[in-house]
Design an enzyme around this catalytic site. Sequence first.
Site, mmCIF file in Angstrom:
data_model
loop_
_atom_site.group_PDB
_atom_site.id
_atom_site.type_symbol
_atom_site.label_atom_id
_atom_site.label_comp_id
_atom_site.label_asym_id
_atom_site.label_seq_id
_atom_site.Cartn_x
_atom_site.Cartn_y
_atom_site.Cartn_z
ATOM 1 N N TRP A 102 4.456 -1.452 -9.144
ATOM 2 C CA TRP A 102 4.334 -2.617 -8.254
ATOM 3 C C TRP A 102 5.516 -3.552 -8.404
ATOM 4 C CZ3 TRP A 102 1.563 -1.797 -4.323
ATOM 5 C CH2 TRP A 102 0.371 -1.069 -4.392
ATOM 6 N N ASP A 174 3.013 -11.728 -10.381
ATOM 7 C CA ASP A 174 2.040 -10.946 -9.625
ATOM 8 C C ASP A 174 0.911 -10.645 -10.602
ATOM 9 O OD1 ASP A 174 0.491 -9.046 -8.381
ATOM 10 O OD2 ASP A 174 2.126 -7.636 -7.982
ATOM 11 N N LYS A 198 -9.159 -6.730 -6.884
ATOM 12 C CA LYS A 198 -9.340 -6.170 -8.223
ATOM 13 C C LYS A 198 -10.294 -7.038 -9.040
ATOM 14 C CE LYS A 198 -5.433 -3.621 -7.254
ATOM 15 N NZ LYS A 198 -4.052 -3.752 -6.797
HETATM 16 C C1 LIG Z 1 -2.935 -3.499 -6.154
HETATM 17 C C2 LIG Z 1 -1.689 -4.205 -6.514
HETATM 18 C C3 LIG Z 1 -0.756 -4.618 -5.556
HETATM 19 C C4 LIG Z 1 -0.911 -4.300 -4.097
HETATM 20 O O1 LIG Z 1 -1.925 -5.011 -3.549
HETATM 21 P P1 LIG Z 1 -2.243 -4.973 -1.977
HETATM 22 O O2 LIG Z 1 -3.213 -6.099 -1.878
HETATM 23 O O3 LIG Z 1 -2.827 -3.641 -1.677
HETATM 24 O O4 LIG Z 1 -0.998 -5.223 -1.234
HETATM 25 C C5 LIG Z 1 0.337 -5.338 -5.975
HETATM 26 N N1 LIG Z 1 0.531 -5.633 -7.280
HETATM 27 C C6 LIG Z 1 -0.333 -5.235 -8.230
HETATM 28 C C7 LIG Z 1 -0.075 -5.584 -9.649
HETATM 29 C C8 LIG Z 1 -1.465 -4.512 -7.879
HETATM 30 O O5 LIG Z 1 -2.329 -4.123 -8.826
#
Ligand SMILES: *Cc1c(COP(=O)(O)O)cnc(C)c1O
Length: 363
Positions: A102, A174, A198
Amino acid sequence: MKRVINFAAGPAAIPLEVLEQARDEMLDWKGTGCSVMEVSHRGKEYEAMHLETMDLFREIAGMGKEWNVLFCTGGASTQFLMLPFNYLGPGKQADYIVTGNWSKAAVKEAKRFGAVTFPADMELPGEVFKSIPKQGELKLNPAAEYVHYTSNNTVCGTQWHYTPDAKGKSLVADMSSDIFSRPAEFGKHAMIYAGAQKNLGPSGVTVVAIKDGFLERANADVPTMMSYKVFKEKQSMHNTPPCFSIYILNLVLQWLKRNGGLEARGKINEQKQRLLYAAIDGSGGFFTGLADKDSRSWMNIDFKLPSPELDDKFVKDAKAAGIVQTKGYRTMGGIRLSCYNAVSLKDVETTVSFMEDFRKRNG
Ligand SMILES: *Cc1c(COP(=O)(O)O)cnc(C)c1O
């Protein structure tokens, strides 16, 4: 009714109490005679809930009024471009610490808006990531507009267990896959963001928390729906917000609050990961953890069995035992158990017994 033990990586398990409340309120939300999906986002019932959700988020995080909570759409992936859109441009640079898939995806978008520099890149041959850099290994760029990192690496199962020191630069994280899983040093950040699916609820809403001082520095000439300033001014209601997702987020935050907030959550998550890694490390080599021990994630526990055939059998037998979505990410293979907040300690204890039993039968 039969609920399974759900180790999905995202969208992921949601607390049962939240689902039950949503069910109970589905047909008549707050006496409106309709569901939350059917009322105007300009109406008083919706607006009160929307603003309350922002306050709840700040309260649980321990964030003061200098923090703005924004509800964006397009997932965390849209933040990969919204952030550089607001802060980069010709001649500007940003630092990206690369610790997983990511982080790389974030870099790809940032490069469209400015120059990207790398304080550390932990990628090993074959798109493999096993560890988090130490503070002393970070080579920060003094000209960077901000420093971006991924607090938990959902795919490779590594996690930062300290907050990187950005040496006075604006730190952006993030936190999609470990937000509100334990206390965090939010105050050391200028901005954090997380897709909700999540640890916070359903997909459809991305929570961005951004400090006033950093927000003020955002570029002025940014398209309306990409502008953090617009989201702040319009309280994330310039256009129709993802009302239902925000409503479930509200219920999840209330659930977190009445169950002791981040301190309590951190204690439970600490025990969960300890039990699982103990089962892996104590298996006499039958289960092998994929990440370096000091970088292991509390949220995504990645391991493999002695052969891909046994990995497949594990997934199949687990499913038969009511333990689902245990298959590793497609590029990683093996098993991934995503232990977000809605996975209980009891769920993990049951899973550990299953793992021990599976090893005895197949080891
Ligand atoms: C799942 C995830 C993403 C992507 O998320 P989306 O909402 O599907 O765009 C980005 N960064 C991390 C750390 C993730 O776990």
